[in-house]
Design a protein around this motif. Structure first.
Motif, PDB file in Angstrom:
ATOM      1  N   GLU A  68     -32.658   6.878  50.046  1.00  0.00           N
ATOM      2  CA  GLU A  68     -32.487   5.513  49.565  1.00  0.00           C
ATOM      3  C   GLU A  68     -33.710   4.653  49.886  1.00  0.00           C
ATOM      4  N   LEU A  69     -34.506   5.084  50.854  1.00  0.00           N
ATOM      5  CA  LEU A  69     -35.659   4.308  51.302  1.00  0.00           C
ATOM      6  C   LEU A  69     -36.923   4.601  50.501  1.00  0.00           C
ATOM      7  N   GLY A  70     -36.893   5.634  49.672  1.00  0.00           N
ATOM      8  CA  GLY A  70     -38.061   5.959  48.854  1.00  0.00           C
ATOM      9  C   GLY A  70     -39.275   6.247  49.713  1.00  0.00           C
ATOM     10  N   ASP A  71     -40.443   5.723  49.293  1.00  0.00           N
ATOM     11  CA  ASP A  71     -41.675   5.999  50.028  1.00  0.00           C
ATOM     12  C   ASP A  71     -41.782   5.207  51.329  1.00  0.00           C
ATOM     13  N   ALA A  72     -40.781   4.377  51.638  1.00  0.00           N
ATOM     14  CA  ALA A  72     -40.767   3.686  52.927  1.00  0.00           C
ATOM     15  C   ALA A  72     -40.332   4.627  54.055  1.00  0.00           C
ATOM     16  N   TRP A  73     -39.806   5.804  53.683  1.00  0.00           N
ATOM     17  CA  TRP A  73     -39.444   6.820  54.680  1.00  0.00           C
ATOM     18  C   TRP A  73     -40.412   7.979  54.556  1.00  0.00           C
ATOM     19  N   GLN A  74     -41.366   8.052  55.473  1.00  0.00           N
ATOM     20  CA  GLN A  74     -42.369   9.112  55.481  1.00  0.00           C
ATOM     21  C   GLN A  74     -42.583   9.580  56.912  1.00  0.00           C
ATOM     22  N   ASP A  75     -42.784  10.879  57.067  1.00  0.00           N
ATOM     23  CA  ASP A  75     -43.041  11.459  58.396  1.00  0.00           C
ATOM     24  C   ASP A  75     -41.954  11.080  59.394  1.00  0.00           C
ATOM     25  N   GLU A  76     -40.712  10.978  58.898  1.00  0.00           N
ATOM     26  CA  GLU A  76     -39.570  10.632  59.743  1.00  0.00           C
ATOM     27  C   GLU A  76     -39.772   9.298  60.458  1.00  0.00           C
ATOM     28  N   LYS A  77     -40.401   8.369  59.755  1.00  0.00           N
ATOM     29  CA  LYS A  77     -40.567   6.995  60.235  1.00  0.00           C
ATOM     30  C   LYS A  77     -40.221   6.031  59.104  1.00  0.00           C
ATOM     31  N   LEU A  78     -39.782   4.829  59.470  1.00  0.00           N
ATOM     32  CA  LEU A  78     -39.548   3.766  58.505  1.00  0.00           C
ATOM     33  C   LEU A  78     -40.805   2.916  58.420  1.00  0.00           C
ATOM     34  N   HIS A  79     -41.391   2.827  57.221  1.00  0.00           N
ATOM     35  CA  HIS A  79     -42.650   2.104  57.039  1.00  0.00           C
ATOM     36  C   HIS A  79     -42.405   0.753  56.383  1.00  0.00           C
TER      37      HIS A  79
ATOM     38  N   ASN B 221     -42.098  10.250  66.281  1.00  0.00           N
ATOM     39  CA  ASN B 221     -41.245   9.972  65.125  1.00  0.00           C
ATOM     40  C   ASN B 221     -39.807  10.388  65.446  1.00  0.00           C
ATOM     41  N   PHE B 222     -38.903  10.108  64.501  1.00  0.00           N
ATOM     42  CA  PHE B 222     -37.491  10.357  64.786  1.00  0.00           C
ATOM     43  C   PHE B 222     -37.169  11.837  64.923  1.00  0.00           C
ATOM     44  N   ALA B 223     -37.867  12.692  64.220  1.00  0.00           N
ATOM     45  CA  ALA B 223     -37.626  14.125  64.379  1.00  0.00           C
ATOM     46  C   ALA B 223     -37.958  14.557  65.806  1.00  0.00           C
ATOM     47  N   GLN B 224     -39.052  14.028  66.349  1.00  0.00           N
ATOM     48  CA  GLN B 224     -39.428  14.345  67.726  1.00  0.00           C
ATOM     49  C   GLN B 224     -38.423  13.770  68.724  1.00  0.00           C
ATOM     50  N   LEU B 225     -37.908  12.584  68.436  1.00  0.00           N
ATOM     51  CA  LEU B 225     -36.917  11.990  69.330  1.00  0.00           C
ATOM     52  C   LEU B 225     -35.612  12.781  69.315  1.00  0.00           C
ATOM     53  N   VAL B 226     -35.184  13.215  68.123  1.00  0.00           N
ATOM     54  CA  VAL B 226     -33.966  14.024  68.035  1.00  0.00           C
ATOM     55  C   VAL B 226     -34.151  15.342  68.787  1.00  0.00           C
ATOM     56  N   ALA B 227     -35.299  15.987  68.586  1.00  0.00           N
ATOM     57  CA  ALA B 227     -35.566  17.257  69.264  1.00  0.00           C
ATOM     58  C   ALA B 227     -35.594  17.072  70.780  1.00  0.00           C
ATOM     59  N   HIS B 228     -36.147  15.959  71.238  1.00  0.00           N
ATOM     60  CA  HIS B 228     -36.187  15.681  72.676  1.00  0.00           C
ATOM     61  C   HIS B 228     -34.769  15.564  73.232  1.00  0.00           C
TER      62      HIS B 228
END
Length: 327
Positions: free
Chosen positions: A206-217, A241-248
């Motif tokens: 839903e965020l389109g190109d505002a969601w890149q590299d698991e970050k909100l831009h 980024n959020f993927a790294q935070l989830v993995a942590h």
């Protein structure tokens, strides 16, 4: 798609699908009664919720009604787990510099994270209720992601596939209680009351190109007492980024569907964009003037937190709250 919960049906609310422009909604009857039940069976419920969302946005959904934000609970009124990071190191660097301390090198490779309060979340219009102003009441405007079931020891690449929803959180802090708690060496407790969530959560697409590299831009916009306070860029200066935070968070334990992972207060190296919490602003003032001049929140103060798209339309709906005294 966009999802929310009505303040009905018990503690966990009633799941609704919300239109893209946040004006209408429809109950997810027959698909999932609550947000948590939808996340528990996401692979089956998500396609059906998406189809309902398409019908709603096309004006064909049976049972659609005008959305009233005041009728909304938090999208997840309570969750099994909420862990909050501190991914924006400019804030950490400034706070430590203000007290003459260095930032440990490990902070740049290993995320800061703590176990937050998840037994109940405030709705987007619920007041921030506090017993005393002396506690140092502060807002913290953050981005939050919501996962489905995440296996233990998932890599960041694997974790990215488990981020199903994105939203906003006002992670309320009681600043004057924090030093005493941290001095005990056992983390936050009394200093972290319940947080408020945005009116809706949205799927990353839903965020389109505002969601890149698991970050909100996009910028995080905040107002205090209807006056502009800040618009720090969410996609800039985010060390993890959020993927790294989830993995942590999942390094030594699986994460249950419905787990929330917070970004920490949005902060940029460029302080001209304002701040996302009062502690950040007070630190900037201390470094510049030798002492802070911005007070913490008082009873009767209002706050607003929002993220808008490039056309100026609110994506998640705004968190709008007033600080009140516990009666």
């Amino acid at each position: 798609m966009k999802l929310g919960s009505l303040k009905e049906g018990g503690r966990d609310g009633t799941l609704i699908v919300v239109s893209r422009d946040l004006t209408h909604a429809v109950k997810a009857t027959g698909i999932a009664a609550t947000m948590q039940s939808a996340l528990d069976d996401w692979s089956n419920t998500a396609p059906r919720l998406n189809a309902l969302s398409d019908a709603l946005n096309a004006g064909h959904a049976t049972g659609a009604f005008a959305l009233e934000v005041a009728a909304l609970a938090a999208p997840l009124p309570r969750a099994y787990e909420f862990v909050d990071g501190s991914a924006y190191l400019p804030h950490v660097e400034r706070v430590r510099r203000a007290r003459g301390a260095e930032v440990p090198e490990s902070f740049y490779v290993d995320p800061l994270m703590y176990q937050a309060t998840s037994a109940g979340f405030l709705g987007p219009r619920d007041p921030v209720v506090v017993p005393s102003e002396e506690y140092g009441i502060d807002l913290e405007a953050e981005v939050v992601v919501i996962t489905d079931d995440v296996p233990m020891a998932a890599t960041s690449e694997q974790a990215a596939q488990h981020i199903q929803l994105v939203g906003l959180v006002n992670d309320v802090s009681l600043r004057n209680l924090i030093p005493g708690e941290l001095a005990k060496g056992f983390g936050f407790l009394q200093s972290k009351p319940r947080s408020a969530l945005s009116p809706v959560f949205v799927t990353p697409d839903e965020l389109g190109d505002a969601w890149q590299d698991e970050k909100l831009h996009l910028p995080m916009r905040t107002w205090l007492n209807e006056k502009w306070f800040g618009e720090a860029e969410c996609g800039i200066d985010m060390q993890f980024n959020f993927a790294q935070l989830v993995a942590h968070a999942a390094k030594t334990r699986p994460l249950t569907a419905g787990t929330l992972i917070g970004s920490g207060t949005i902060a940029n190296q460029d302080t001209s964009k304002g701040a996302s919490c009062l502690a950040e602003q007070r630190t900037v003032e201390t470094l510049r003037d030798g002492k802070p001049s911005t007070p913490f929140l008082k009873f009767g103060d209002s706050l607003r937190i929002d993220v808008t798209d490039k056309s100026g339309a609110s994506i998640f709906g705004a968190i709008e709250q007033r600080v009140t005294r516990l009666k």
